[in-house]
Write a protein that holds these residues in place. Structure first.
Motif, PDB file in Angstrom:
ATOM      1  N   VAL A   4     -41.521  64.154 -10.272  1.00 21.92           N
ATOM      2  CA  VAL A   4     -40.416  63.104  -9.982  1.00 21.92           C
ATOM      3  C   VAL A   4     -40.718  61.726 -10.006  1.00 21.92           C
ATOM      4  O   VAL A   4     -41.687  61.335  -9.620  1.00 21.92           O
ATOM      5  N   LYS A   5     -39.783  61.159 -10.839  1.00 23.10           N
ATOM      6  CA  LYS A   5     -40.116  59.765 -10.930  1.00 23.10           C
ATOM      7  C   LYS A   5     -39.158  58.966 -10.098  1.00 23.10           C
ATOM      8  O   LYS A   5     -37.975  58.772 -10.586  1.00 23.10           O
ATOM      9  N   VAL A   6     -39.611  58.133  -9.323  1.00 17.55           N
ATOM     10  CA  VAL A   6     -38.553  57.439  -8.580  1.00 17.55           C
ATOM     11  C   VAL A   6     -38.949  55.930  -8.657  1.00 17.55           C
ATOM     12  O   VAL A   6     -40.072  55.361  -8.709  1.00 17.55           O
ATOM     13  N   SER A   7     -37.876  55.284  -9.194  1.00 16.91           N
ATOM     14  CA  SER A   7     -38.058  53.755  -9.163  1.00 16.91           C
ATOM     15  C   SER A   7     -37.311  53.019  -8.251  1.00 16.91           C
ATOM     16  O   SER A   7     -36.239  53.554  -7.864  1.00 16.91           O
ATOM     17  N   TYR A   8     -37.952  51.897  -7.791  1.00 22.66           N
ATOM     18  CA  TYR A   8     -37.382  51.200  -6.378  1.00 22.66           C
ATOM     19  C   TYR A   8     -37.006  49.741  -6.939  1.00 22.66           C
ATOM     20  O   TYR A   8     -37.575  49.094  -7.640  1.00 22.66           O
ATOM     21  N   ASP A   9     -35.809  49.211  -6.138  1.00 17.22           N
ATOM     22  CA  ASP A   9     -35.743  47.683  -6.150  1.00 17.22           C
ATOM     23  C   ASP A   9     -36.383  47.193  -4.789  1.00 17.22           C
ATOM     24  O   ASP A   9     -35.873  47.431  -3.572  1.00 17.22           O
ATOM     25  N   GLU A  10     -37.506  46.845  -4.705  1.00 16.29           N
ATOM     26  CA  GLU A  10     -38.425  46.665  -3.630  1.00 16.29           C
ATOM     27  C   GLU A  10     -38.049  45.332  -2.842  1.00 16.29           C
ATOM     28  O   GLU A  10     -37.551  44.446  -3.606  1.00 16.29           O
ATOM     29  N   ALA A  11     -38.029  45.461  -1.663  1.00 15.33           N
ATOM     30  CA  ALA A  11     -37.476  44.277  -0.728  1.00 15.33           C
ATOM     31  C   ALA A  11     -38.678  43.990   0.181  1.00 15.33           C
ATOM     32  O   ALA A  11     -39.646  44.670   0.495  1.00 15.33           O
ATOM     33  N   PRO A  12     -38.848  42.552   0.616  1.00 17.65           N
ATOM     34  CA  PRO A  12     -39.920  42.160   1.439  1.00 17.65           C
ATOM     35  C   PRO A  12     -39.928  43.123   2.629  1.00 17.65           C
ATOM     36  O   PRO A  12     -38.800  43.512   3.124  1.00 17.65           O
ATOM     37  N   ALA A  13     -41.046  43.357   3.188  1.00 16.93           N
ATOM     38  CA  ALA A  13     -41.145  44.248   4.265  1.00 16.93           C
ATOM     39  C   ALA A  13     -41.977  43.696   5.416  1.00 16.93           C
ATOM     40  O   ALA A  13     -42.772  42.735   5.336  1.00 16.93           O
ATOM     41  N   ILE A  14     -41.806  43.877   6.644  1.00 19.91           N
ATOM     42  CA  ILE A  14     -42.499  43.523   7.825  1.00 19.91           C
ATOM     43  C   ILE A  14     -43.537  44.846   8.226  1.00 19.91           C
ATOM     44  O   ILE A  14     -43.119  45.801   8.616  1.00 19.91           O
ATOM     45  N   ALA A  15     -44.735  44.379   7.795  1.00 22.41           N
ATOM     46  CA  ALA A  15     -45.605  45.449   7.795  1.00 22.41           C
ATOM     47  C   ALA A  15     -45.941  46.300   9.198  1.00 22.41           C
ATOM     48  O   ALA A  15     -46.149  47.379   9.614  1.00 22.41           O
ATOM     49  N   ASP A  16     -46.209  45.285  10.171  1.00 27.32           N
ATOM     50  CA  ASP A  16     -46.376  45.536  11.608  1.00 27.32           C
ATOM     51  C   ASP A  16     -46.231  44.515  12.392  1.00 27.32           C
ATOM     52  O   ASP A  16     -45.819  43.376  12.036  1.00 27.32           O
TER      53      ASP A  16
END
Ligand code: MCN
Ligand code: MOS
Length: 766
Positions: A138-150
């Motif tokens: 299964v191939k998933v592509s994303y529109d990635e956004a900035p994340a707050i890691a921790d």
């Protein structure tokens, strides 16, 4: 084979009467578990079973752009590929407080990504291996956004204030400023994981609009409610089955999105579907203990009397959920102080929503306050045990109520005596054995007595054996065993003649097994049901004309060792089976519950399917808690900084013990988990990808036998009838509370180095 068939007699004469509450009967489910006869949820062999495997997001934030399922659909054995577009929408379920849900559809597969590891698709195939292979296609592509890691991400900020956590009295800030001795320090705990041996998973099967789910569960009725609401079917149409559970530690109380995926797939295919989380998925499929930060400031006199406590706490929660880890819970009750302030914020990060893990709140809270008071002890030059006694809270300082029972002074005394605390030399780095620095630390712990309701059914069968039924559960605590003892004692039969059936939502209802409340609730309910069954039995024996006791005209009879007789010893003595045969009864059945007498059906439904706790631990005139004191010796290698716990003596007050052997085992388990928390356990976040990297039991370290010394536990409790029907207080979570600070305090005593960030790993010591 049933538990009953496998039963062997355990315990010896010195262990008290195993047929009664308070005796040391061994776990009645033990033989089934160790011989493999106990069937766990996903071990059910069902005709036509299909296998589901989850596909998870590889980015921590953003949106699913597209999912290409073509290759997976063509793969051998594949029956179904589910994505947010192909899985039928469900209804949103109410939360665990029973708050009516918004009328919006619920999709258990995510389009909007809130954390790495979120379920975005699932593949169902004829075999598990085929599903695993196809899921990889299964191939998933994303529109990635900035994340707050921790929490330590610069973007995380101070978070959201949780006003309901604020506790204040007196003038804490001013009193701190005016105090001659001041301590201020920050204490941190990392993400921790429940890591039960049995991973989460389920088998779901539909018959028309009836759903059966075999799933390990700490709360059958609550999870059944969620499944019913998701699929918009009546509560009674869902059956949850969970007779054996390979540990939960708080993680198995709720129906989670993977359950919705499996039940949806089963419905679509018209076949039973099994879905089991991989070990890595157990780190993101649900939350462990939230990472926490606390600052604790103590203002005190030169003689160590606390004048003020100012406490600020923060815990991680997720972008899409809310978890509050109550960090001020121990801070506000352990010591007497005229001035107090505690506040708490939560910070949203891109992680799965944290959850309950053995003593949520109390555990990190105690790490803060029990470390801080140790720092104060050194600052004023007073023994760490003595300073705790000088600040002993004679009543609940927050609720301003008398303790129902608080044997903490007794715990300090008994623990210190057995440990040999008086031989401790005060100075850090003053005790050694070759190149090992030896340190002795002490810390206290506590856990509130949570009270709620439960039902039980007791059935006396024609052959004189007894069945107890309840939809409560045993995940290793000993519920099967203590309920057998309770029924045996109440009815006057040997515990061997009692078969306890748990873990089926068709049985008499029970609320969540969380907050160390089940034993107190269910012993109360079984005691009541068994009492009602006994009344029926004796009533028959006295009044039925066919009974051998009829002519006696007695107004009561006694049952002992399964035989009925008159209390005066005149007249006949027969077995229960003989009596039932003589009056032609096949069985006697009675239900008992601990709900108020005028409760409606709606009250009952709410009591068992939500956690809207009806009875606060500070209800009425008393504040009810379990208490403990841990005395711990560590040995720190001077060259390598490695820490070994070499001795533990803990004295604990859980009120009356229903079964001391099992309570001791629970306490030891809690202490072992505390040693893991102090020295080993830490979820490590890869900040670049916002992902937990040590998501397996080789890298996320939990203690092994070699890490654990002899542990001595001492019960100092006395019966507490304000806490439960039979006088017990909570056992299951108490003992983990205070272990980590006792170890940190011992490490300071050994090395002169104060470690305020768990776990205490060697790089923090050299
Ligand atoms: N007990 C006793 N006397 C008392 C109270 C309890 O002898 N006064 C003993 C009994 O054997 C009882 C056991 O201690 O079965 C736990 O009772 P209780 O404190 O009421 O806790 P619960 O039954 O509600 O169990 C839940 C609790 C919690 S909340 C977590 S988390 C936890 C724990 O229990 N998870 C566990 N202990 C665990 N033990 C195992 N093996 N696995 C888990 O996942
Ligand atoms: Mo325990 S964390 O309350 O299930």
């Amino acid at each position: 084979m049933t538990i009953h068939d496998l039963r062997t007699r355990h315990g010896d004469a010195s262990d008290g009467n195993a047929d009664q509450v308070g005796g040391r009967l061994s776990r009645v489910d033990g033989p089934a578990k160790i011989t493999g006869a106990a069937k766990y949820a996903v071990e059910q062999q069902l005709e036509g079973l299909a296998h589901a495997v989850l596909v998870e997001s590889t980015v921590p934030a953003g949106k699913v752009h597209a999912i290409d399922t073509a290759a997976a659909e063509r793969a051998p054995g594949v029956l179904l590929v589910l994505t947010p577009d192909t899985i039928p929408p469900l209804k949103t379920a109410s939360d665990w407080f029973g708050t009516p849900p918004p009328d919006v559809p619920y999709c258990p597969l995510a389009r909007d990504i809130a954390f790495s590891g979120q379920h975005v698709a699932a593949v169902v195939a004829e075999s598990f291996e085929q599903a695993v292979a196809a899921a990889a296609l299964v191939k998933v592509s994303y529109d990635e956004a900035p994340a707050i890691a921790d929490l330590s991400d610069a973007k995380a900020g101070d978070g959201i204030p949780i006003d309901m956590m604020t506790k204040e009295w007196g003038e804490a800030e001013a009193a701190f400023a005016a105090a001659p001795v001041r301590i201020c320090a920050a204490y941190n705990t990392p993400r921790e994981y429940q890591a039960p041996m049995e991973p989460h998973g389920l088998i779901a099967v539909w018959q028309g609009d009836r759903l059966t789910v075999w799933e390990p569960s700490q709360w059958l009725d609550g999870m059944a409610r969620t499944y019913a609401e998701w699929f918009a079917i009546p509560f009674e149409n869902v059956r949850l089955v969970s007779p054996y559970i390979g540990g939960g530690f708080g993680s198995k109380a709720l129906a989670l999105s993977h359950g919705a995926v499996a039940a949806s797939a089963a419905k679509m295919l018209g076949r039973p579907v099994r879905l089991v989380m991989s070990r890595p998925q157990t780190f993101t499929g649900y939350g462990g203990r939230a990472a926490t930060r606390q600052t604790v400031t103590l203002g005190a006199d030169r003689d160590g009397k606390i004048q003020s406590i100012v406490h600020r706490g923060v815990n991680e929660t997720s972008m899409d959920g809310m978890w509050v880890e109550p960090l001020g819970s121990v801070t506000s009750i352990m010591y007497a102080t005229p001035n107090f302030s505690s506040k708490q914020n939560v910070v949203r990060v891109n992680s799965v929503v944290p959850g309950a893990m053995r003593a949520p709140g109390e555990n990190p809270s105690a790490f803060g306050i029990e470390s801080a008071i140790d720092e104060l002890a050194y600052e004023v030059g007073i023994d760490p045990l003595e300073i705790r006694l000088r600040n002993y809270a004679e009543q609940d300082p927050h609720a301003r109520k008398a303790w129902s029972t608080r044997q903490l002074r007794e715990a300090f005394a008994a623990g210190a005596e057995t440990f040999g605390w008086s031989k401790r030399s005060a100075q850090p780095r003053s005790m050694r054995d070759g190149n090992q620095l030896i340190g002795w630390g002490v810390a206290a712990g506590t856990y509130p007595v949570r009270r709620a309701y439960g039902e039980a059914l007791v059935r006396i069968l024609a052959d004189g054996t007894v069945e107890v039924e309840s939809s409560s559960i045993d995940m290793g605590q000993g519920t099967y065993t203590i309920l057998a003892q309770t029924a045996a004692e109440s009815l006057g039969v040997p515990a061997d003649n009692v078969v306890v059936k748990l873990g089926d939502s068709r049985f008499a209802r029970a609320g969540v097994t969380g907050g160390s409340r089940l034993a107190g609730i269910m012993t109360g309910a079984v005691h009541k049901a068994a009492g009602a069954a006994l009344d029926q039995l004796v009533g028959l024996a006295i009044s039925d004309p066919r009974s051998p006791f009829h002519a006696l005209q007695a107004n009561t009879l006694v049952v002992s060792a399964g035989r009925i007789a008159s209390p005066r010893g005149d007249g006949p003595e027969v077995s229960i089976a003989e009596l039932l045969a003589s009056v032609g009864a096949d069985q006697i059945e009675a239900k008992g519950d601990t709900m108020p007498a005028n409760s409606t059906a709606e009250d009952r439904y709410k009591a068992y399917t939500t956690i809207a706790t009806p009875l606060s631990h500070t209800d009425g005139d008393y504040s009810r808690h379990s208490w403990c004191a841990h005395f711990i010796e560590v040995r720190v290698d001077e060259d390598f900084g490695t820490v070994r716990v070499s001795r533990v003596v803990s004295a604990l007050d859980s009120g009356r013990l229903y079964n001391p052997k099992l309570a001791e085992s629970q306490w030891k388990g809690g202490i072992i988990m505390g040693i893991g928390q102090a020295l080993l356990e830490e979820g490590i976040v890869d900040r670049r990808h916002g992902r937990i990297v040590n998501n397996n039991l080789a890298d996320y370290l939990v203690p092994t036998n070699a890490d654990i010394p002899d542990i001595e536990v001492i019960s100092v409790g006395i019966p507490d009838l304000h806490s439960s029907v039979l006088g017990g207080k909570g056992v299951g979570e108490l003992a983990i509370v205070g272990v980590a600070p006792a170890i940190a305090n011992a490490v300071f005593h050994a090395t002169g180095k104060r470690v305020r960030d768990l776990p205490i790993t060697l790089e923090k010591l050299i």
